[in-house]
Design a protein around this motif. Structure first.
Motif, PDB file in Angstrom:
ATOM      1  N   ALA A  33       0.807  -1.217   0.000  1.00  0.00           N
ATOM      2  CA  ALA A  33       0.000   0.000   0.000  1.00  0.00           C
ATOM      3  C   ALA A  33       0.844   1.273   0.000  1.00  0.00           C
ATOM      4  N   ALA A  34       2.153   1.107   0.065  1.00  0.00           N
ATOM      5  CA  ALA A  34       3.037   2.282   0.158  1.00  0.00           C
ATOM      6  C   ALA A  34       2.891   3.240  -1.021  1.00  0.00           C
ATOM      7  N   PRO A  35       2.745   2.771  -2.271  1.00  0.00           N
ATOM      8  CA  PRO A  35       2.592   3.740  -3.377  1.00  0.00           C
ATOM      9  C   PRO A  35       1.352   4.619  -3.236  1.00  0.00           C
ATOM     10  N   LEU A  36       0.343   4.151  -2.512  1.00  0.00           N
ATOM     11  CA  LEU A  36      -0.883   4.942  -2.348  1.00  0.00           C
ATOM     12  C   LEU A  36      -0.902   5.698  -1.023  1.00  0.00           C
ATOM     13  N   LEU A  37      -0.456   5.023   0.082  1.00  0.00           N
ATOM     14  CA  LEU A  37      -0.596   5.604   1.427  1.00  0.00           C
ATOM     15  C   LEU A  37       0.739   6.059   2.021  1.00  0.00           C
ATOM     16  N   ALA A  38       1.809   5.947   1.281  1.00  0.00           N
ATOM     17  CA  ALA A  38       3.136   6.454   1.687  1.00  0.00           C
ATOM     18  C   ALA A  38       3.817   5.625   2.752  1.00  0.00           C
ATOM     19  N   GLY A  39       3.214   4.523   3.193  1.00  0.00           N
ATOM     20  CA  GLY A  39       3.853   3.640   4.159  1.00  0.00           C
ATOM     21  C   GLY A  39       4.281   4.360   5.423  1.00  0.00           C
ATOM     22  N   ALA A  40       5.471   3.955   5.919  1.00  0.00           N
ATOM     23  CA  ALA A  40       5.960   4.539   7.181  1.00  0.00           C
ATOM     24  C   ALA A  40       6.354   6.006   7.030  1.00  0.00           C
ATOM     25  N   LYS A  41       6.560   6.482   5.822  1.00  0.00           N
ATOM     26  CA  LYS A  41       6.938   7.896   5.624  1.00  0.00           C
ATOM     27  C   LYS A  41       5.798   8.848   5.980  1.00  0.00           C
ATOM     28  N   GLY A  42       4.556   8.352   5.846  1.00  0.00           N
ATOM     29  CA  GLY A  42       3.412   9.193   6.178  1.00  0.00           C
ATOM     30  C   GLY A  42       3.103  10.217   5.094  1.00  0.00           C
ATOM     31  N   ILE A  43       2.052  10.940   5.316  1.00  0.00           N
ATOM     32  CA  ILE A  43       1.617  11.980   4.379  1.00  0.00           C
ATOM     33  C   ILE A  43       1.913  13.341   5.010  1.00  0.00           C
ATOM     34  N   LEU A  44       2.654  14.146   4.288  1.00  0.00           N
ATOM     35  CA  LEU A  44       3.132  15.408   4.839  1.00  0.00           C
ATOM     36  C   LEU A  44       2.426  16.592   4.175  1.00  0.00           C
ATOM     37  N   GLN A  45       2.682  17.763   4.736  1.00  0.00           N
ATOM     38  CA  GLN A  45       2.241  19.042   4.157  1.00  0.00           C
ATOM     39  C   GLN A  45       0.725  19.088   3.946  1.00  0.00           C
ATOM     40  N   ILE A  46       0.010  18.784   5.004  1.00  0.00           N
ATOM     41  CA  ILE A  46      -1.461  18.915   4.952  1.00  0.00           C
ATOM     42  C   ILE A  46      -1.804  20.332   5.405  1.00  0.00           C
ATOM     43  N   PRO A  47      -2.424  21.129   4.560  1.00  0.00           N
ATOM     44  CA  PRO A  47      -2.680  22.530   4.938  1.00  0.00           C
ATOM     45  C   PRO A  47      -3.765  22.655   5.993  1.00  0.00           C
ATOM     46  N   ARG A  48      -3.734  23.772   6.700  1.00  0.00           N
ATOM     47  CA  ARG A  48      -4.747  24.059   7.721  1.00  0.00           C
ATOM     48  C   ARG A  48      -6.039  24.532   7.045  1.00  0.00           C
ATOM     49  N   PRO A  49      -7.180  24.321   7.675  1.00  0.00           N
ATOM     50  CA  PRO A  49      -8.443  24.826   7.101  1.00  0.00           C
ATOM     51  C   PRO A  49      -8.519  26.346   7.171  1.00  0.00           C
TER      52      PRO A  49
END
Length: 577
Positions: A378-394
């Motif tokens: 699932a790493a190509p879709l969910l980024a694995g252990a690296k996580g998803i970064l740079q999520i902007p604030r509302p």
């Protein structure tokens, strides 16, 4: 019930001699002092000032234990005269202090640090009051224990009009020193309260004059209330019921307003704590639908939280893994919807599983979700252990939810909406169906309730609340990782429901404030804060097993159980007679 009857038949009145009780109390509290010293709590506390340059938390803890020795002895009213009671408190305090005195003596002769790391020279200096030779300090330790124990007994013997101002004044000054790291920034943040801060505190802690001012202030307030409190209560009781109800609601509204406005004055640290409490309250309301109302014990609840966070991140993040670049207000409903779908899918395999087996099954499902997110597949879709970064604030127009305080208000609004939905669901047809399957699935099915439908609705609606909390969590951190969604989160949510009161919406908020807010407030005590966390849970379960704010139904059940047990004990006593 049969066990209760058999157990209650063995209830016997055991009487102890007064001096034996004094000995036991001294031994128990002395052992507590010894344990605190050996695990390092006293050493850590001694680095923390309560009154700058005058009193540390370590000495305050020791004094409190000695004081409790005298208080507990005197409260039992075991002695016929006041003189014997004071002597009993003195001996209990002396015996409790003897443990630390003996430890100091051994430490002055032998280096015990090879066995217990916490038994170092700074602790020895603390136990001997930095006196040389050490025998002087040991003698002073014994003398202090005896005097403070006697003072504890005297406090109990004093009339209320004297004891209460002294006790409440000491408690007020102690709390002002204990929570100074929390109170000082709040007072210093506002120009209005800054003079009060300068009067009571310095930048290093509570001053001696500040402690005296707080003690006198609290004592005077207590005296005044003692003079007029009875008259005020009498006048209040004489008011019509509708007027009393309006007054109660007025107090509640004023308290809620102060709570809402509090983070604006308290700053970002308090705002972050209240934001965390609000997120766990939101999740607790979701799990309360499953466990408290429907009786579906779910230990994989964190999976819905993770789904809400990951969907928000994938739809908003400015990263290569982003599926879209939506605004928060577009991504959040999709995240909640995906969590609902996940809840229904999650519930299908465990529809026929009950009780403890359901807890184990949901635990496994929750872990499967986390393992899938961590997997290479699932790493190509969910980024694995690296996580998803740079999520902007509302943001709303030009206003950005960029601070913990602003995000707290977002979480507060979400919690209020969730609370309203949960409150309406509780007394609805669906809510009654949940309560029916909670009490007895077979009987509920015989009455025509569709078990599959109501169970899946419980999982789906509970997951919606968790997905909403996960969505706010993602924008709060700005990045999400699989390790942020451990099993401990599910356990914490379940614990706050039990401590607050199973099936009670206010209880969820109270449980979150105690179990989530308390460790954050005590963060300065390092790993020992979890010790206090565990003690708080044990105390609540011992003193209020129905929870801090139980539902009305739960209170009725506890009352009925107590009446039944009392009747059984009375029947057994009559049979023996």
């Amino acid at each position: 019930m049969s066990f209760d009857v058999v157990a209650s038949s063995r209830i016997e009145r055991v009487s102890h001699s007064p001096w034996r009780y004094v000995r036991n109390m001294g031994l128990q509290l002395g052992t507590l002092c010894l344990a605190m010293a050996m695990v390092g709590i006293l050493g850590l506390f001694n680095k923390r000032p309560i009154i700058v340059g005058e009193l540390t938390l370590g000495y305050a803890a020791m004094g409190l234990i000695y004081l409790c020795a005298g208080v507990l002895v005197a409260r039992r009213r075991l002695f016929p005269t006041n003189g014997q009671t004071i002597l009993g408190g003195l001996l209990a305090g002396l015996l409790a202090s003897a443990f630390l005195a003996a430890l100091a003596l051994v430490m002055s002769l032998v280096n015990l640090r090879y066995i217990f790391v916490a038994l170092d020279q700074p602790l020895l200096k603390m136990l001997t009051f930095t006196l040389v030779p050490a025998s002087l300090g040991i003698g002073l330790m014994l003398l202090t224990g005896a005097i403070v124990g006697a003072v504890g007994a005297i406090l109990v013997l004093l009339p209320d009009r004297i004891r209460k101002p002294i006790a409440y004044g000491l408690i007020g000054a102690g709390l002002a020193g204990l929570f100074q790291e929390l109170i000082r920034p709040i007072l210093a943040n506002s120009p209005t309260t800054k003079p009060l801060h300068d009067l009571i505190y310095t930048w290093t802690g509570l001053t001696q004059n500040g402690a005296i001012i707080i003690f006198v202030f609290v004592a005077v307030i207590t005296i005044i209330w003692g003079m007029i409190g009875g008259r005020v209560t009498h006048n209040y009781q004489a008011l019509p019921a509708t007027t009393r109800k309006r007054i109660r609601w007025g107090y509640l509204a004023a308290g809620a307003l102060l709570l809402v406005l509090f983070p604006l004055f308290a700053g970002n640290f308090i705002g972050q704590i209240m934001l965390t409490v609000a997120l766990f309250t939101l999740m607790g309301m979701g799990l309360n639908l499953e466990v408290g109302l429907a009786g579906l014990l779910d230990l994989g609840f964190v999976a819905f939280y993770a789904v809400g966070a990951y969907v928000t991140g994938l739809l908003m993040a400015d990263s290569p893994f982003a599926l879209a670049h939506l605004f928060y207000w577009e991504a959040m409903p999709i995240a909640v919807l995906c969590s609902v779908c996940m809840g229904i899918i999650f519930g299908i395999p465990v529809l026929k599983v009950r009780g403890d087996y359901l807890a184990v099954a949901t635990l496994g499902l929750g872990e499967i979700v986390r393992v899938i997110v961590l997997s290479d597949a699932a790493a190509p879709l969910l980024a694995g252990a690296k996580g998803i970064l740079q999520i902007p604030r509302p943001q709303i127009g030009e206003f950005h939810f960029s601070t913990p305080v602003s995000l707290f208000y977002l979480a507060l609004v979400a919690s209020l909406i969730a609370a309203y939905c949960a409150w309406r669901l509780e007394d609805s047809r669906l809510g009654r169906a949940w309560k029916a399957i909670r009490d007895d699935e077979d009987v509920a099915q015989a009455l025509g309730i569709n078990l599959i439908q109501v169970k899946l609705l419980a999982y789906g609606l509970g997951a919606a609340f968790a997905g909403l909390a996960g969505s706010i969590f993602a924008v709060m951190l700005g990045s999400i990782y699989p390790h942020s969604f451990q099993l401990i989160i599910s356990i914490n949510i379940l614990a706050l429901i039990i401590v607050g009161g199973m099936g009670s919406l206010p209880g969820v908020a109270v449980g979150a404030a105690v179990l989530i807010g308390l460790p954050e407030v005590l963060r300065e005590f390092g790993e020992f804060r979890y010790l206090f966390y565990g003690l708080a849970i044990i105390l609540v379960m011992r003193i209020k097993p129905e929870g801090l704010w139980p539902s009305a139904a739960k209170r009725r059940e506890m009352q009925i159980d107590a009446e039944v047990k009392a009747e059984q004990v009375q029947d057994i006593a009559e049979a023996r007679a």
